[in-house]
Design a protein around this motif. Structure first.
Motif, PDB file in Angstrom:
ATOM      1  N   LEU A  15       0.827  -1.209   0.000  1.00 13.99           N
ATOM      2  CA  LEU A  15       0.000   0.000   0.000  1.00 13.99           C
ATOM      3  C   LEU A  15       0.860   1.256   0.000  1.00 13.99           C
ATOM      4  O   LEU A  15       0.605   2.210  -0.736  1.00 13.99           O
ATOM      5  N   VAL A  16       1.903   1.263   0.835  1.00  8.98           N
ATOM      6  CA  VAL A  16       2.787   2.433   0.888  1.00  8.98           C
ATOM      7  C   VAL A  16       3.519   2.617  -0.436  1.00  8.98           C
ATOM      8  O   VAL A  16       3.643   3.738  -0.950  1.00  8.98           O
ATOM      9  N   ALA A  17       4.007   1.525  -1.016  1.00  6.00           N
ATOM     10  CA  ALA A  17       4.746   1.624  -2.279  1.00  6.00           C
ATOM     11  C   ALA A  17       3.861   2.118  -3.419  1.00  6.00           C
ATOM     12  O   ALA A  17       4.260   2.975  -4.208  1.00  6.00           O
ATOM     13  N   VAL A  18       2.626   1.599  -3.500  1.00  7.83           N
ATOM     14  CA  VAL A  18       1.710   2.044  -4.557  1.00  7.83           C
ATOM     15  C   VAL A  18       1.337   3.513  -4.375  1.00  7.83           C
ATOM     16  O   VAL A  18       1.306   4.288  -5.329  1.00  7.83           O
ATOM     17  N   GLY A  19       1.070   3.918  -3.135  1.00  5.29           N
ATOM     18  CA  GLY A  19       0.752   5.321  -2.888  1.00  5.29           C
ATOM     19  C   GLY A  19       1.894   6.245  -3.243  1.00  5.29           C
ATOM     20  O   GLY A  19       1.696   7.310  -3.835  1.00  5.29           O
ATOM     21  N   PHE A  20       3.115   5.834  -2.922  1.00  2.00           N
ATOM     22  CA  PHE A  20       4.287   6.652  -3.256  1.00  2.00           C
ATOM     23  C   PHE A  20       4.476   6.725  -4.765  1.00  2.00           C
ATOM     24  O   PHE A  20       4.816   7.789  -5.308  1.00  2.00           O
ATOM     25  N   ALA A  21       4.262   5.620  -5.471  1.00  2.00           N
ATOM     26  CA  ALA A  21       4.381   5.624  -6.927  1.00  2.00           C
ATOM     27  C   ALA A  21       3.343   6.536  -7.564  1.00  2.00           C
ATOM     28  O   ALA A  21       3.632   7.267  -8.521  1.00  2.00           O
ATOM     29  N   LEU A  22       2.118   6.508  -7.042  1.00  2.00           N
ATOM     30  CA  LEU A  22       1.080   7.402  -7.564  1.00  2.00           C
ATOM     31  C   LEU A  22       1.424   8.862  -7.304  1.00  2.00           C
ATOM     32  O   LEU A  22       1.164   9.730  -8.141  1.00  2.00           O
ATOM     33  N   PHE A  23       2.026   9.140  -6.167  1.00  2.00           N
ATOM     34  CA  PHE A  23       2.450  10.516  -5.873  1.00  2.00           C
ATOM     35  C   PHE A  23       3.508  10.969  -6.869  1.00  2.00           C
ATOM     36  O   PHE A  23       3.457  12.096  -7.391  1.00  2.00           O
ATOM     37  N   LEU A  24       4.493  10.116  -7.158  1.00  2.00           N
ATOM     38  CA  LEU A  24       5.509  10.470  -8.136  1.00  2.00           C
ATOM     39  C   LEU A  24       4.897  10.657  -9.518  1.00  2.00           C
ATOM     40  O   LEU A  24       5.306  11.544 -10.280  1.00  2.00           O
ATOM     41  N   ALA A  25       3.902   9.838  -9.877  1.00  2.00           N
ATOM     42  CA  ALA A  25       3.235   9.999 -11.171  1.00  2.00           C
ATOM     43  C   ALA A  25       2.509  11.334 -11.247  1.00  2.00           C
ATOM     44  O   ALA A  25       2.522  12.008 -12.291  1.00  2.00           O
ATOM     45  N   LEU A  26       1.874  11.733 -10.144  1.00  2.00           N
ATOM     46  CA  LEU A  26       1.209  13.032 -10.108  1.00  2.00           C
ATOM     47  C   LEU A  26       2.207  14.155 -10.302  1.00  2.00           C
ATOM     48  O   LEU A  26       1.953  15.106 -11.055  1.00  2.00           O
ATOM     49  N   ILE A  27       3.361  14.058  -9.657  1.00  2.00           N
ATOM     50  CA  ILE A  27       4.404  15.069  -9.816  1.00  2.00           C
ATOM     51  C   ILE A  27       4.835  15.153 -11.271  1.00  2.00           C
ATOM     52  O   ILE A  27       4.999  16.238 -11.845  1.00  2.00           O
ATOM     53  N   TRP A  28       5.036  13.997 -11.900  1.00  2.00           N
ATOM     54  CA  TRP A  28       5.499  13.985 -13.286  1.00  2.00           C
ATOM     55  C   TRP A  28       4.457  14.594 -14.224  1.00  2.00           C
ATOM     56  O   TRP A  28       4.795  15.356 -15.135  1.00  2.00           O
ATOM     57  N   LEU A  29       3.197  14.282 -14.010  1.00  2.04           N
ATOM     58  CA  LEU A  29       2.149  14.824 -14.866  1.00  2.04           C
ATOM     59  C   LEU A  29       2.042  16.338 -14.719  1.00  2.04           C
ATOM     60  O   LEU A  29       1.856  17.059 -15.698  1.00  2.04           O
ATOM     61  N   ILE A  30       2.171  16.824 -13.481  1.00  3.08           N
ATOM     62  CA  ILE A  30       2.125  18.269 -13.276  1.00  3.08           C
ATOM     63  C   ILE A  30       3.311  18.934 -13.950  1.00  3.08           C
ATOM     64  O   ILE A  30       3.190  19.989 -14.582  1.00  3.08           O
ATOM     65  N   ALA A  31       4.482  18.321 -13.828  1.00  2.14           N
ATOM     66  CA  ALA A  31       5.676  18.920 -14.415  1.00  2.14           C
ATOM     67  C   ALA A  31       5.654  18.891 -15.931  1.00  2.14           C
ATOM     68  O   ALA A  31       6.134  19.811 -16.597  1.00  2.14           O
ATOM     69  N   SER A  32       5.113  17.827 -16.505  1.00  2.00           N
ATOM     70  CA  SER A  32       5.094  17.730 -17.963  1.00  2.00           C
ATOM     71  C   SER A  32       4.103  18.677 -18.590  1.00  2.00           C
ATOM     72  O   SER A  32       4.212  19.025 -19.767  1.00  2.00           O
ATOM     73  N   GLY A  33       3.069  19.107 -17.832  1.00  3.34           N
ATOM     74  CA  GLY A  33       2.109  20.080 -18.357  1.00  3.34           C
ATOM     75  C   GLY A  33       1.252  19.529 -19.469  1.00  3.34           C
ATOM     76  O   GLY A  33       0.802  20.248 -20.352  1.00  3.34           O
ATOM     77  N   GLU A  34       1.009  18.234 -19.455  1.00  2.00           N
ATOM     78  CA  GLU A  34       0.208  17.654 -20.525  1.00  2.00           C
ATOM     79  C   GLU A  34      -1.224  18.159 -20.481  1.00  2.00           C
ATOM     80  O   GLU A  34      -1.802  18.373 -19.426  1.00  2.00           O
ATOM     81  N   ASP A  35      -1.785  18.356 -21.660  1.00  2.06           N
ATOM     82  CA  ASP A  35      -3.175  18.786 -21.757  1.00  2.06           C
ATOM     83  C   ASP A  35      -4.033  17.551 -21.973  1.00  2.06           C
ATOM     84  O   ASP A  35      -3.955  16.912 -23.024  1.00  2.06           O
TER      85      ASP A  35
END
Length: 418
Positions: A15-35
């Motif tokens: 659970l902790v690993a999946v939550g951390f991976a989702l957090f990193l994915a959110l960071i990447w999506l925000i940084a990439s600025g995808e529409d």
């Protein structure tokens, strides 16, 4: 209650690993600025558009030619040291454009493709079978309009952008980079001649379709500034123009020229001027220098804390379930309150001494709680500890509450050590 827990150690770690991976994915999506609404293919003139007036084809052509192409949605893309391609809209602010070009003089070369067509999505009045043939991003081209803001650019960039429609018997030819051909339409945009510029591509009448800014001879710009190239006729580079093999070859030659004959292999297409800018935020900044080092230290600390959370710091403090049943807990509390009211503290010493003797004897594996046997076993187990008989004698001899408490704590400490 049973001793089972809600999640096993492996399940909790997952659970902790999946939550951390989702957090990193959110960071990447925000940084990439995808529409998420379609990637910017809205039919306007920019590198994400696949319509006739867009430049998605030019970006793909450059990628196929070996260039590293970036479609930037961040203002930081304007600071690239590689070739920057700007596709400003018809209503661009000349002051903003002038500031960008000034900042680029000592940073890297710049190619500015001016707007031309008034492009619209297919109207809903078209027959359904006609509208069904339009793909996402396709547009219909109407009148061509020059960019009026180019005349207000600071020196040496400024020039007048004009439009001309040829007669039916006139060929919309072009010539440049040892190649020649025809433009897709008879409506041509061009730039007025200037001593501060030099032509790179011209039309049949000698009009400047693409030019390079030289500046005044002897000036700092002439001697030191990076190249700035304006493309006054965007049909040389847009998806409409690249349908012709000769114009596509000329487009590659023009981009190689802007990239110092290919010495620069990184090309950035800016999308912020077209309304796709993504503002900076704390999450993206946390993963960029110089804040990246602090972020990595924080992540390492979180990993250490998580690892320690799965390790036991010692034996369990109590068995599963409450240490004392709720009824007995209330009975003990009532008895303690009665002793406190009666101030009969001396009654506590002997029972607690007997209880401690039984518990310590049990921990030492003795059959009976005999003080001499306990001292002998304790000398073998913990030779540096005070003998049990001395501690229990001190408890039995105590009369004041403070002395009783200190002696009881000594027995309790011994019990915990065992």
């Amino acid at each position: 209650m049973s001793g089972q827990v809600a999640f096993s150690r492996g399940g909790t770690l997952a659970l902790v690993a999946v939550g951390f991976a989702l957090f990193l994915a959110l960071i990447w999506l925000i940084a990439s600025g995808e529409d998420f609404g379609g990637g910017g293919n809205n039919g306007q003139a920019h590198a994400a558009s696949k319509g006739l007036n867009g430049y998605a084809g030019l970006a793909r052509l450059l990628e196929a030619d070996g260039f590293g192409v970036t479609r930037s949605r961040s203002p930081s893309g304007l600071e690239t040291e590689g070739l920057l391609v700007l596709t400003p809209p018809p209503g661009a602010d000349p002051k903003e454009m002038g500031k960008i070009l000034r900042n680029r003089e000592m940073t890297g070369p710049t190619l500015v493709i001016l707007p031309k067509w008034n492009a619209l999505r297919p109207p809903q009045t078209l027959p359904r079978e006609v509208r069904s043939k339009f793909k996402p991003g396709w547009v219909m081209l109407f009148d061509a309009q020059p960019a009026e803001w180019t005349a207000d650019l600071p020196s040496p960039y400024g020039f007048t952008h004009q439009v001309e429609t040829l007669e039916k018997d006139e060929e919309p030819g072009w010539d440049g980079f040892a190649q020649s051909g025809n433009l897709p339409t008879r409506t041509i945009l061009y730039a007025d001649e200037s001593d501060l510029h030099e032509p790179l591509i011209t039309d049949s009448a000698g009009h400047w379709l693409a030019l390079r800014v030289l500046g005044e001879q002897g000036s700092d710009y002439y001697e030191d500034a990076h190249w700035t190239i304006f493309v006054a006729e965007p049909d040389l580079l847009n998806n409409y123009g690249l349908a012709d093999r000769t114009r596509a070859a000329a487009a590659l030659a023009l981009l190689r020229e802007a990239a110092y004959d290919g010495d620069i292999d990184e090309i950035t297409f800016d999308l912020t001027l077209n309304g796709f800018g993504a503002s900076e935020n704390l999450l993206t900044l946390a993963f960029r220098p110089p804040f990246l080092a602090a972020t990595l230290c924080l992540l390492l600390a979180l990993l250490i804390v998580g690892w320690r959370a799965f390790q036991r710091f010692g034996p369990p403090a109590a068995a599963n379930g409450p240490a004392i049943a709720f009824g007995k807990e209330r009975l003990i509390a009532n008895g303690a309150g009665l002793i406190l009211r009666a101030r009969r503290f001396g009654l506590l010493a002997a029972p607690y001494a007997a209880l401690s003797a039984r518990e310590i004897a049990q921990r030492l594996g003795l059959a009976r709680p005999d003080p001499e046997a306990i001292d002998a076993a304790l000398a073998r187990r913990l030779p540096s500890e005070e003998p049990f008989s001395r501690r229990i004698a001190r408890l039995e001899a105590a009369h004041r509450p403070a002395d009783i408490l200190d002696a009881a704590r000594a027995l309790d400490d011994l019990n915990h050590k065992l």
